[in-house]
Design an enzyme around this catalytic site. Structure first.
Site, mmCIF file in Angstrom:
data_model
loop_
_atom_site.group_PDB
_atom_site.id
_atom_site.type_symbol
_atom_site.label_atom_id
_atom_site.label_comp_id
_atom_site.label_asym_id
_atom_site.label_seq_id
_atom_site.Cartn_x
_atom_site.Cartn_y
_atom_site.Cartn_z
ATOM 1 N N GLY A 181 0.608 -1.219 -0.176
ATOM 2 C CA GLY A 181 -0.367 0.239 0.003
ATOM 3 C C GLY A 181 1.148 1.259 -0.053
ATOM 4 O O GLY A 181 1.853 1.399 0.254
ATOM 5 N N GLU A 236 -9.248 -0.251 11.871
ATOM 6 C CA GLU A 236 -10.736 -1.490 11.342
ATOM 7 C C GLU A 236 -10.146 -2.437 11.567
ATOM 8 O O GLU A 236 -11.084 -3.608 11.750
ATOM 9 C CB GLU A 236 -9.762 -1.031 10.163
ATOM 10 C CG GLU A 236 -8.479 -2.160 9.839
ATOM 11 C CD GLU A 236 -7.986 -1.452 7.859
ATOM 12 O OE1 GLU A 236 -8.905 -1.778 6.897
ATOM 13 O OE2 GLU A 236 -6.880 -2.216 7.899
ATOM 14 N N VAL A 285 1.651 2.692 6.783
ATOM 15 C CA VAL A 285 0.896 4.216 7.551
ATOM 16 C C VAL A 285 0.225 3.711 9.206
ATOM 17 O O VAL A 285 0.086 4.171 9.703
ATOM 18 C CB VAL A 285 -0.648 4.189 6.871
ATOM 19 C CG1 VAL A 285 0.203 5.843 5.558
ATOM 20 C CG2 VAL A 285 -1.338 3.194 6.698
ATOM 21 N N ASP A 286 0.792 2.139 8.977
ATOM 22 C CA ASP A 286 0.190 1.294 10.400
ATOM 23 C C ASP A 286 1.437 1.906 11.250
ATOM 24 O O ASP A 286 0.758 1.327 12.132
ATOM 25 C CB ASP A 286 0.262 -0.210 9.863
ATOM 26 C CG ASP A 286 -0.755 -0.502 8.740
ATOM 27 O OD1 ASP A 286 -2.081 0.165 8.450
ATOM 28 O OD2 ASP A 286 -1.205 -1.873 8.878
ATOM 29 N N MET A 333 -7.157 3.474 9.105
ATOM 30 C CA MET A 333 -6.598 1.497 8.809
ATOM 31 C C MET A 333 -5.803 1.260 10.048
ATOM 32 O O MET A 333 -5.237 2.240 10.641
ATOM 33 C CB MET A 333 -5.662 2.139 7.652
ATOM 34 C CG MET A 333 -6.538 2.813 6.425
ATOM 35 S SD MET A 333 -4.736 3.057 5.042
ATOM 36 C CE MET A 333 -5.303 0.884 4.196
ATOM 37 N N GLY A 334 -5.253 0.107 10.119
ATOM 38 C CA GLY A 334 -4.045 -0.993 11.163
ATOM 39 C C GLY A 334 -5.581 -1.998 11.464
ATOM 40 O O GLY A 334 -6.176 -1.888 12.509
ATOM 41 N N ARG A 335 -4.881 -3.030 11.093
ATOM 42 C CA ARG A 335 -5.298 -4.086 11.105
ATOM 43 C C ARG A 335 -4.765 -4.740 12.270
ATOM 44 O O ARG A 335 -5.443 -5.214 12.921
ATOM 45 C CB ARG A 335 -4.449 -4.867 9.247
ATOM 46 C CG ARG A 335 -5.115 -6.542 10.041
ATOM 47 C CD ARG A 335 -4.602 -7.894 8.726
ATOM 48 N NE ARG A 335 -3.737 -7.018 7.480
ATOM 49 C CZ ARG A 335 -3.432 -6.559 7.122
ATOM 50 N NH1 ARG A 335 -1.854 -6.490 7.852
ATOM 51 N NH2 ARG A 335 -2.694 -6.324 5.910
#
Length: 402
Positions: A11, A235, A138-139, A183-185
């Site tokens: 990404g 997320e 970005v995470d 975002m952020g799995r």
């Protein structure tokens, strides 16, 4: 002299091209390599011999490249599997055909694993090729760094959106909740950064198992006290059994990662169904956080560019391979911000997830500690001078579209 290759994967971020610009500019200032080739669409395109000559990119185009969002070379999510000699041998064929000695790979966790795997394979098979990683995400979930290029700009945009939408939300008298999704799995860094604004009432992170009853009780308490409740959720928030609050866990992105999204809608409906509020507003940052070049953090774009320079500089040493450049962890968050660059084995960066520290999370979804705020605030400081054309931030024509 030989040539080098640089490619991007995973990404994009708002500053991923600044690292690319750093590699290109470094070689113009110190021509360690005859030519600098860009791999179109990451490792996937390189295997198909899709390269673009970046060596003599004009200075103005390099300046605009630094502020261009997305991956200017194009990206991919192709998994280079260990033990798949076909791909490894094909990569060497392409590199040999263009006299390429060194490959720089700009990417996240899986990309750093690719750097590690390629370096190991080259050493085991006596192949004189070198592979160097430049991190981005970005995470902010890579170890062992203080933070990853791309995260500060995403956090800056997230904070700006949080504050702006909070002001918009506060303008109304009707009782409704507001839920912002980031975002952020696996890690809640981006969601947590929104608390730097002071506007967040409740924070839901992947690091703390979600308790529906406890959460709804806090929402009710906020609504009873003020008639308002502004919620930020990552997320990847999940229940104790690992089930994601949002739908989509059955799909994956090619790396066995769940495809997430929609947790804010789920929380809003949960609150409405509980009768706590009749209405809810949802804001999903999604790709905006990683592509908003107009909200770049000056710290972020500067560091991303300098890491490109640093990777190129380190590569001048013949034995430098299987390494990743990064920003060393801060030891004193109360001290003035002074980033220190370092290089470490790719194996230390790959296949690990750096979660948001639990000791920085306040109980009952109440936000984050002062120490966490001290960590975030320097990263979002400052704005670069953006070059505008026709009222819009100037961008280059992506190389994969030329």
């Amino acid at each position: 002299m030989a040539n080098c290759l640089v490619a991007q994967s995973g990404g994009p971020t708002a500053v991923i091209n600044a690292s690319l610009a750093g590699v290109i500019r470094a070689n113009q200032l110190n021509p360690v390599y005859d030519r600098v080739f860009g791999g179109i669409h990451g490792i996937e395109g390189v295997l198909e011999d899709k390269l673009f000559d970046l060596t003599d990119l004009p200075a103005r185009e390099i300046d605009i490249l630094k502020q261009t969002p997305s991956s200017a070379l194009g990206t991919c999510r192709y998994k280079l599997k260990r033990g798949n000699d076909t791909d490894y041998k094909r990569l060497v064929e392409v590199m040999d055909a263009h006299s390429i000695e060194v490959m720089f790979y700009i990417g996240g966790n899986d990309s750093m694993d690719t750097v590690d795997a390629l370096s190991e394979w080259a050493a085991a098979n006596g192949v004189a090729k070198r592979f160097i990683g430049i991190p981005k995400t970005v995470d902010n979930d890579l170890v062992p760094v203080d933070h990853c290029p791309g995260f500060p700009s995403a956090a800056k945009l997230a904070c700006q959106i949080t504050h702006a939408t909070r002001l918009d939300y506060d303008a109304y008298t009707r009782p409704e909740v507001f839920v912002l999704e980031t975002m952020g799995r696996d890690a809640g860094w981006l969601a947590a950064s929104c608390c730097a604004t002071g506007d967040v009432d409740l924070l839901v992170l992947p690091e703390v198992d979600f308790d529906k009853d406890a959460f709804l009780a806090q929402v009710q308490a906020k609504m009873d006290a003020t008639g308002e409740c502004y919620i930020v959720v990552s997320e990847g928030a999940h229940y104790a059994d690992g089930t994601y609050i949002s739908a989509g866990e059955s799909a994956n992105d090619g790396f066995a990662h769940a495809v997430l999204g929609g947790v804010a809608l789920t929380l809003k409906q949960m609150i409405v169904d509980a009768g706590i509020a009749q209405r809810g507003v949802v804001q999903d940052l999604s790709r905006a956080a990683r592509s908003s070049n107009f909200a770049q953090s000056l710290v972020d774009v500067t560091e991303a560019y300098e890491l490109g320079l640093s990777a190129h500089m380190h590569s001048a040493r013949p034995g430098f391979t299987g390494q990743v450049v990064g920003i060393a962890p801060r030891t004193d968050l109360s001290a003035p911000y002074n980033p220190v660059f370092f290089a470490g084995p790719a194996s230390q960066f790959a296949n690990f997830v750096r979660t948001f520290p639990e000791e920085w999370i306040l109980p009952d979804y109440q936000g984050i500690t002062d120490e966490a705020l001290a960590y975030f605030r320097p990263l979002i400081a400052g704005e670069p001078k953006i070059i505008y054309e026709n009222g819009m931030p100037a961008t280059i024509m992506p190389f994969n579209k030329r």
